[in-house]
Enzyme design. Structure first.
Site, PDB file in Angstrom:
ATOM      1  N   LYS A 160       0.815  -1.166  -0.009  1.00 43.24           N
ATOM      2  CA  LYS A 160      -0.124  -0.072   0.193  1.00 43.24           C
ATOM      3  C   LYS A 160       0.980   1.412   0.039  1.00 43.24           C
ATOM      4  CE  LYS A 160      -2.169  -0.991   3.828  1.00 43.24           C
ATOM      5  NZ  LYS A 160      -1.387  -2.454   4.064  1.00 43.24           N
ATOM      6  N   ARG A 244     -14.988  -8.310 -14.428  1.00 43.64           N
ATOM      7  CA  ARG A 244     -14.127  -7.726 -15.468  1.00 43.64           C
ATOM      8  C   ARG A 244     -15.010  -6.779 -16.346  1.00 43.64           C
ATOM      9  NH1 ARG A 244     -11.502 -12.777 -18.591  1.00 43.64           N
ATOM     10  NH2 ARG A 244     -10.399 -10.972 -19.835  1.00 43.64           N
TER      11      ARG A 244
END
Length: 307
Positions: A160, A244
């Site tokens: 992160k 997707r």
């Protein structure tokens, strides 16, 4: 319940303290709203919310002048007997000496501000709503990407902070690394910030602590930002199905507020910073009324119906 000291209120609102002999550090404000005691000056005290800061504007001041100092002092004494946290006279209005003596008697500070009453009320309410808002702390990184607050979460060590560093290089602004304090300032707005002790610092494994503000300049950091989008980083799992198309939004909930959430699988070769940047731009497009996934779906269905 969170509180704000009266001294913080004085410093933030830049008001003149007309009763400096009173100890303002021991007085706490617990309500984010303010009150203009028009009805109380007329003698009606039912449902009087005495926990709020009391504002005296031009209307209340003129009413007291017409009632006379004796009657006004009596009503002001009743208001102060409820131990209100403070009374502010706006518009630089004159304050009778009798009111200051009452303030000293009841331990209620009296202030004066040059600001317009409505503007002062709005600013005090805005500030107190942030300071007194319910809050939690979570593990994550908060970055301002094109004006959208993107909260990046995931397991410790997943990368992160490295993503945040790359985003800073790309011209975006860091709000907080490692720990993000989230405040619910309204039913639709979550405000994220960094703890004072770690503000502007980033931890990079193998390097250590760096100061983003010092290394990249003041334009690379920001003190707080609304949280508009959450990106959850997770290890790639070949057996898991990933969205997707993006026709349906997924959400995560903080303090009762829902925020759009995307799960991004981490895999060698994927530039996560660019993905986060694209997700922020795509989210912004949706807010402006354009949905790329829906546009493609409509094109496909239109093509199939014409064939």
């Amino acid at each position: 319940m969170y509180t704000v000291s009266l001294q913080q209120f004085i410093d933030k609102m830049n008001v003149e303290n007309l009763t400096p002999q009173l100890d303002v550090d021991s007085i706490e404000i617990s309500q984010s709203d303010v009150n203009r005691p028009a009805l109380q000056l007329a003698g009606f005290f039912d449902y009087f919310d005495h926990h709020r800061i009391q504002l005296i504007g031009q209307v209340e001041h003129t009413y007291m002048e017409k009632q006379g100092i004796e009657k006004s002092t009596e009503m002001m004494g009743q208001i102060m007997s409820y131990k209100v946290p403070g009374i502010v006279f706006c518009r630089d209005l004159s304050v009778p000496e009798e009111f200051l003596k009452l303030g000293e008697q009841y331990g209620v500070p009296v202030f004066r501000s040059k600001a317009d009453t409505s503007a002062f009320s709005a600013e005090v309410t805005r500030w107190l709503k942030v300071e007194l808002a319910p809050r939690i702390s979570i593990h994550g990184v908060l970055v301002d990407i094109y004006g959208e607050g993107v909260l990046i979460t995931g397991e410790s060590g997943i990368g992160k902070s490295e993503v945040a560093l790359e985003l800073i290089h790309r011209g975006h602004r860091l709000v907080s690394d490692d720990v993000v304090e989230i405040r619910k300032v309204s039913d639709v707005t979550l405000l994220g910030s960094a703890p004072d002790i770690t503000r502007h610092f980033i931890e990079l494994r193998g390097i250590g602590i760096i100061d983003a503000k010092t290394l990249f300049g003041v334009e690379s950091v920001k003190n707080n930002q609304s949280i508009d989008l959450v990106i959850k980083l997770e290890e790639w799992n070949k057996d898991q199905e990933y969205d997707r198309m993006g026709l349906e939004e997924n959400y995560i909930e903080y303090l009762g507020n829902k925020v759009v959430c995307h799960s991004i699988p981490i895999r060698p070769g994927r530039n996560v910073a660019i993905i986060c940047e694209s997700a922020a731009v795509n989210f912004r497009q949706k807010k402006m009324g354009y949905n790329a996934a829906l546009e493609l779906y409509n094109r496909v269905t239109s093509n199939l119906s014409n064939s």
